[in-house]
Design a protein around this motif. Structure first.
Motif, PDB file in Angstrom:
ATOM      1  N   LEU A  13     -49.920 -21.343 107.397  1.00 39.16           N
ATOM      2  CA  LEU A  13     -49.221 -22.606 107.133  1.00 39.16           C
ATOM      3  C   LEU A  13     -50.083 -23.680 106.476  1.00 39.16           C
ATOM      4  O   LEU A  13     -49.612 -24.398 105.597  1.00 39.16           O
ATOM      5  CB  LEU A  13     -48.659 -23.184 108.446  1.00 39.16           C
ATOM      6  N   GLU A  14     -51.338 -23.805 106.907  1.00 41.75           N
ATOM      7  CA  GLU A  14     -52.116 -24.979 106.532  1.00 41.75           C
ATOM      8  C   GLU A  14     -52.969 -24.807 105.282  1.00 41.75           C
ATOM      9  O   GLU A  14     -53.292 -25.782 104.607  1.00 41.75           O
ATOM     10  CB  GLU A  14     -53.021 -25.389 107.701  1.00 41.75           C
ATOM     11  N   LEU A  15     -53.357 -23.574 104.971  1.00 37.18           N
ATOM     12  CA  LEU A  15     -54.196 -23.331 103.798  1.00 37.18           C
ATOM     13  C   LEU A  15     -54.115 -21.857 103.429  1.00 37.18           C
ATOM     14  O   LEU A  15     -54.236 -20.993 104.286  1.00 37.18           O
ATOM     15  CB  LEU A  15     -55.654 -23.710 104.083  1.00 37.18           C
ATOM     16  N   SER A  16     -53.900 -21.595 102.140  1.00 35.26           N
ATOM     17  CA  SER A  16     -53.827 -20.211 101.656  1.00 35.26           C
ATOM     18  C   SER A  16     -55.179 -19.759 101.130  1.00 35.26           C
ATOM     19  O   SER A  16     -56.136 -20.538 101.047  1.00 35.26           O
ATOM     20  CB  SER A  16     -52.797 -20.122 100.530  1.00 35.26           C
ATOM     21  N   GLY A  17     -55.262 -18.501 100.732  1.00 37.19           N
ATOM     22  CA  GLY A  17     -56.476 -18.012 100.093  1.00 37.19           C
ATOM     23  C   GLY A  17     -56.775 -18.789  98.822  1.00 37.19           C
ATOM     24  O   GLY A  17     -57.933 -19.109  98.513  1.00 37.19           O
ATOM     25  N   ALA A  18     -55.719 -19.105  98.062  1.00 36.73           N
ATOM     26  CA  ALA A  18     -55.888 -19.900  96.843  1.00 36.73           C
ATOM     27  C   ALA A  18     -56.426 -21.287  97.179  1.00 36.73           C
ATOM     28  O   ALA A  18     -57.279 -21.831  96.468  1.00 36.73           O
ATOM     29  CB  ALA A  18     -54.555 -20.015  96.105  1.00 36.73           C
ATOM     30  N   GLY A  19     -55.941 -21.854  98.290  1.00 34.33           N
ATOM     31  CA  GLY A  19     -56.418 -23.174  98.707  1.00 34.33           C
ATOM     32  C   GLY A  19     -57.872 -23.146  99.122  1.00 34.33           C
ATOM     33  O   GLY A  19     -58.650 -24.055  98.799  1.00 34.33           O
ATOM     34  N   ALA A  20     -58.273 -22.082  99.830  1.00 31.44           N
ATOM     35  CA  ALA A  20     -59.669 -21.953 100.241  1.00 31.44           C
ATOM     36  C   ALA A  20     -60.574 -21.823  99.015  1.00 31.44           C
ATOM     37  O   ALA A  20     -61.641 -22.442  98.939  1.00 31.44           O
ATOM     38  CB  ALA A  20     -59.833 -20.745 101.165  1.00 31.44           C
ATOM     39  N   ALA A  21     -60.141 -21.024  98.041  1.00 29.03           N
ATOM     40  CA  ALA A  21     -60.916 -20.871  96.807  1.00 29.03           C
ATOM     41  C   ALA A  21     -61.020 -22.213  96.070  1.00 29.03           C
ATOM     42  O   ALA A  21     -62.081 -22.557  95.523  1.00 29.03           O
ATOM     43  CB  ALA A  21     -60.265 -19.826  95.903  1.00 29.03           C
ATOM     44  N   TYR A  22     -59.932 -22.969  96.080  1.00 27.95           N
ATOM     45  CA  TYR A  22     -59.942 -24.280  95.420  1.00 27.95           C
ATOM     46  C   TYR A  22     -60.956 -25.224  96.066  1.00 27.95           C
ATOM     47  O   TYR A  22     -61.699 -25.929  95.371  1.00 27.95           O
ATOM     48  CB  TYR A  22     -58.547 -24.920  95.463  1.00 27.95           C
ATOM     49  N   LEU A  23     -61.003 -25.243  97.390  1.00 27.41           N
ATOM     50  CA  LEU A  23     -61.927 -26.144  98.077  1.00 27.41           C
ATOM     51  C   LEU A  23     -63.386 -25.824  97.720  1.00 27.41           C
ATOM     52  O   LEU A  23     -64.210 -26.729  97.574  1.00 27.41           O
ATOM     53  CB  LEU A  23     -61.718 -26.074  99.590  1.00 27.41           C
ATOM     54  N   VAL A  24     -63.678 -24.538  97.557  1.00 24.46           N
ATOM     55  CA  VAL A  24     -65.023 -24.146  97.125  1.00 24.46           C
ATOM     56  C   VAL A  24     -65.279 -24.662  95.701  1.00 24.46           C
ATOM     57  O   VAL A  24     -66.323 -25.243  95.402  1.00 24.46           O
ATOM     58  CB  VAL A  24     -65.196 -22.617  97.186  1.00 24.46           C
ATOM     59  N   ALA A  25     -64.287 -24.455  94.808  1.00 20.13           N
ATOM     60  CA  ALA A  25     -64.432 -24.898  93.416  1.00 20.13           C
ATOM     61  C   ALA A  25     -64.631 -26.414  93.337  1.00 20.13           C
ATOM     62  O   ALA A  25     -65.433 -26.913  92.536  1.00 20.13           O
ATOM     63  CB  ALA A  25     -63.209 -24.473  92.604  1.00 20.13           C
ATOM     64  N   ARG A  26     -63.919 -27.137  94.185  1.00 17.64           N
ATOM     65  CA  ARG A  26     -64.019 -28.600  94.175  1.00 17.64           C
ATOM     66  C   ARG A  26     -65.407 -29.058  94.616  1.00 17.64           C
ATOM     67  O   ARG A  26     -65.949 -30.030  94.096  1.00 17.64           O
ATOM     68  CB  ARG A  26     -62.943 -29.197  95.085  1.00 17.64           C
ATOM     69  N   GLU A  27     -65.979 -28.349  95.591  1.00 20.32           N
ATOM     70  CA  GLU A  27     -67.325 -28.698  96.055  1.00 20.32           C
ATOM     71  C   GLU A  27     -68.378 -28.382  94.992  1.00 20.32           C
ATOM     72  O   GLU A  27     -69.390 -29.076  94.882  1.00 20.32           O
ATOM     73  CB  GLU A  27     -67.654 -27.959  97.352  1.00 20.32           C
ATOM     74  N   LEU A  28     -68.134 -27.343  94.204  1.00 19.65           N
ATOM     75  CA  LEU A  28     -69.066 -26.999  93.130  1.00 19.65           C
ATOM     76  C   LEU A  28     -69.070 -28.069  92.042  1.00 19.65           C
ATOM     77  O   LEU A  28     -70.113 -28.378  91.476  1.00 19.65           O
ATOM     78  CB  LEU A  28     -68.695 -25.641  92.524  1.00 19.65           C
ATOM     79  N   ASP A  29     -67.878 -28.615  91.759  1.00 14.23           N
ATOM     80  CA  ASP A  29     -67.766 -29.632  90.710  1.00 14.23           C
ATOM     81  C   ASP A  29     -66.467 -30.410  90.939  1.00 14.23           C
ATOM     82  O   ASP A  29     -65.386 -29.824  90.912  1.00 14.23           O
ATOM     83  CB  ASP A  29     -67.742 -28.962  89.335  1.00 14.23           C
ATOM     84  N   SER A  30     -66.574 -31.704  91.145  1.00 10.38           N
ATOM     85  CA  SER A  30     -65.386 -32.522  91.423  1.00 10.38           C
ATOM     86  C   SER A  30     -64.393 -32.501  90.274  1.00 10.38           C
ATOM     87  O   SER A  30     -63.202 -32.775  90.464  1.00 10.38           O
ATOM     88  CB  SER A  30     -65.797 -33.964  91.727  1.00 10.38           C
ATOM     89  N   ALA A  31     -64.853 -32.147  89.078  1.00 14.06           N
ATOM     90  CA  ALA A  31     -63.939 -32.051  87.929  1.00 14.06           C
ATOM     91  C   ALA A  31     -62.931 -30.920  88.108  1.00 14.06           C
ATOM     92  O   ALA A  31     -61.905 -30.868  87.412  1.00 14.06           O
ATOM     93  CB  ALA A  31     -64.730 -31.843  86.641  1.00 14.06           C
ATOM     94  N   ASN A  32     -63.202 -30.021  89.029  1.00 13.44           N
ATOM     95  CA  ASN A  32     -62.283 -28.903  89.282  1.00 13.44           C
ATOM     96  C   ASN A  32     -61.043 -29.319  90.063  1.00 13.44           C
ATOM     97  O   ASN A  32     -60.236 -28.463  90.443  1.00 13.44           O
ATOM     98  CB  ASN A  32     -63.004 -27.781  90.024  1.00 13.44           C
ATOM     99  N   ALA A  33     -60.879 -30.611  90.299  1.00 11.12           N
ATOM    100  CA  ALA A  33     -59.676 -31.087  91.003  1.00 11.12           C
ATOM    101  C   ALA A  33     -58.406 -30.709  90.257  1.00 11.12           C
ATOM    102  O   ALA A  33     -57.334 -30.609  90.864  1.00 11.12           O
ATOM    103  CB  ALA A  33     -59.744 -32.603  91.190  1.00 11.12           C
ATOM    104  N   ASP A  34     -58.510 -30.461  88.945  1.00 16.16           N
ATOM    105  CA  ASP A  34     -57.308 -30.056  88.195  1.00 16.16           C
ATOM    106  C   ASP A  34     -56.832 -28.667  88.602  1.00 16.16           C
ATOM    107  O   ASP A  34     -55.686 -28.285  88.338  1.00 16.16           O
ATOM    108  CB  ASP A  34     -57.557 -30.120  86.687  1.00 16.16           C
ATOM    109  N   LEU A  35     -57.695 -27.898  89.290  1.00 16.12           N
ATOM    110  CA  LEU A  35     -57.294 -26.578  89.778  1.00 16.12           C
ATOM    111  C   LEU A  35     -56.421 -26.657  91.025  1.00 16.12           C
ATOM    112  O   LEU A  35     -55.933 -25.636  91.509  1.00 16.12           O
ATOM    113  CB  LEU A  35     -58.533 -25.734  90.075  1.00 16.12           C
TER     114      LEU A  35
END
Length: 354
Positions: A10-32
């Motif tokens: 319910l709270e976070l999918s695999g895609a969401g977990a991958a996104y959070l990693v991408a966001r930590e790598l570079d804040s510009a990845n917020a578009d993902l």
């Protein structure tokens, strides 16, 4: 998510977990964030509450701030961008619409009775092409219609919920709506072309996207053929479960989707008050794929298909799991009858604990 006290259902999918990693790598990845929401919706994480919850809300906020996502309350049925309105109602489920779901003629008659113009010139109008007044009229009359057939207020309210729009994608395409985007990706995965889905996610709107659209059409055709096969085979009913065995007639990767569509539309005499179990031969020869689907009203009464699939499969030397409303498993060839007996016993205990 489970390892950090979050619900991966319910709270976070695999895609969401991958996104959070991408966001930590570079804040510009917020578009993902848009792709993370496509993943969450594809995993039906909005289904229980008719909106995304948990850490998904933070992802939504990121997407909104980045200018790639918008979300609002609207009709929840699939096909807001690409399906003619009457087709959207014809294939409606969760909740199914009595005397409309499954009938193109009835869907057209319902809309015509409200004075809705179904075409612009020669083109059928989709939900996205209706004005706000038309949308409000249809939604309110649908709720009234459901209530008049004895559907409870709680289920009738499920007509409306949060929907998610990828604002930078072209209107009228399956990439504009998160549910439709997820289905396009699903068709790539289920037809063993995951790289194609990845290229679309990476921004391919040329040859790769056209090939993905062709796969989507093939996917839909396979589903229609699957539903036709179920109509030919018929559905067998027990006290607490209904089932069909597609053998090699439906791909093992598609049989669960077909089961859900048959259950939602009432095709082949499917009973929404019973969970649906579907069998198909595993294409790799490893056994029999089992898929289970149920109406959310049954889940609210205590049904948990994940537990059913896990326990019944294990009893036969197989494996299974999933979500309370949709689950799958793998059992040995020839074990279908014993599986059904075990599933019937477990479901009886869930729904009639006394």
């Amino acid at each position: 998510p489970h390892l950090h006290g979050l619900s991966g259902a319910l709270e976070l999918s695999g895609a969401g977990a991958a996104y959070l990693v991408a966001r930590e790598l570079d804040s510009a990845n917020a578009d993902l964030a848009a792709l993370a929401i496509v993943g969450a919706v594809g995993d039906l994480q909005d289904a229980q509450n008719c909106r995304l919850t948990g850490l998904n809300r933070e992802v939504l906020a990121d997407g909104k701030k980045a200018g790639v996502l918008d979300f609002q309350v609207d009709l929840r049925y699939f096909g807001r961008e690409t399906r003619p309105v009457h087709k959207m109602l014809q294939y409606s489920s969760d909740p199914a619409i009595p005397n409309i779901t499954g009938s193109e003629e009835a869907a057209i008659a319902f809309l015509t009775s409200l004075g809705i113009q179904l075409k612009d010139g020669e083109e059928w109008r989709s939900w996205a092409r209706l004005d706000d007044g038309e949308k409000r009229l249809i939604a309110s009359r649908l709720v009234e219609h459901l209530l008049s057939f004895g559907v409870g207020h709680k289920m009738a309210r499920r007509v409306l919920g949060e929907v998610y729009t990828l604002v930078n994608e072209k209107g009228g395409t399956p990439l504009r709506d998160a549910k439709e985007f997820a289905t396009l990706l699903n068709s790539c995965g289920r037809h063993e072309k995951p790289r194609l889905g990845l290229e679309v996610c990476r921004g391919d709107r040329g040859e790769g996207y056209r090939r993905a659209l062709t796969l989507l059409q093939d996917h839909r055709r396979s589903l229609v053929e699957g539903i036709q096969l179920v109509n030919e085979l018929g559905i067998h009913k027990m006290d607490f479960v209904q089932w069909f065995d597609a053998g090699a007639g439906i791909q093992d990767t598609l049989v669960g989707v077909v089961a859900g569509m048959v259950l939602g539309s009432g095709e082949a005499g499917a009973d929404p008050n019973l969970p649906m179990i579907a069998f198909a031969r595993a294409e790799d020869g490893s056994g029999v794929k089992v898929s289970a689907r149920a109406a959310r009203a049954l889940v609210e009464k205590g049904l948990d298909l994940s537990a059913v699939m896990r326990t019944a499969s294990a009893a036969l030397g197989g494996s299974g799991g999933g979500h309370n409303v949709a689950a799958g498993g793998l059992i040995p060839e020839g074990a279908q009858k014993k599986f059904l007996e075990e599933a019937e016993r477990i479901i009886r205990g869930q729904l009639s604990p006394d």
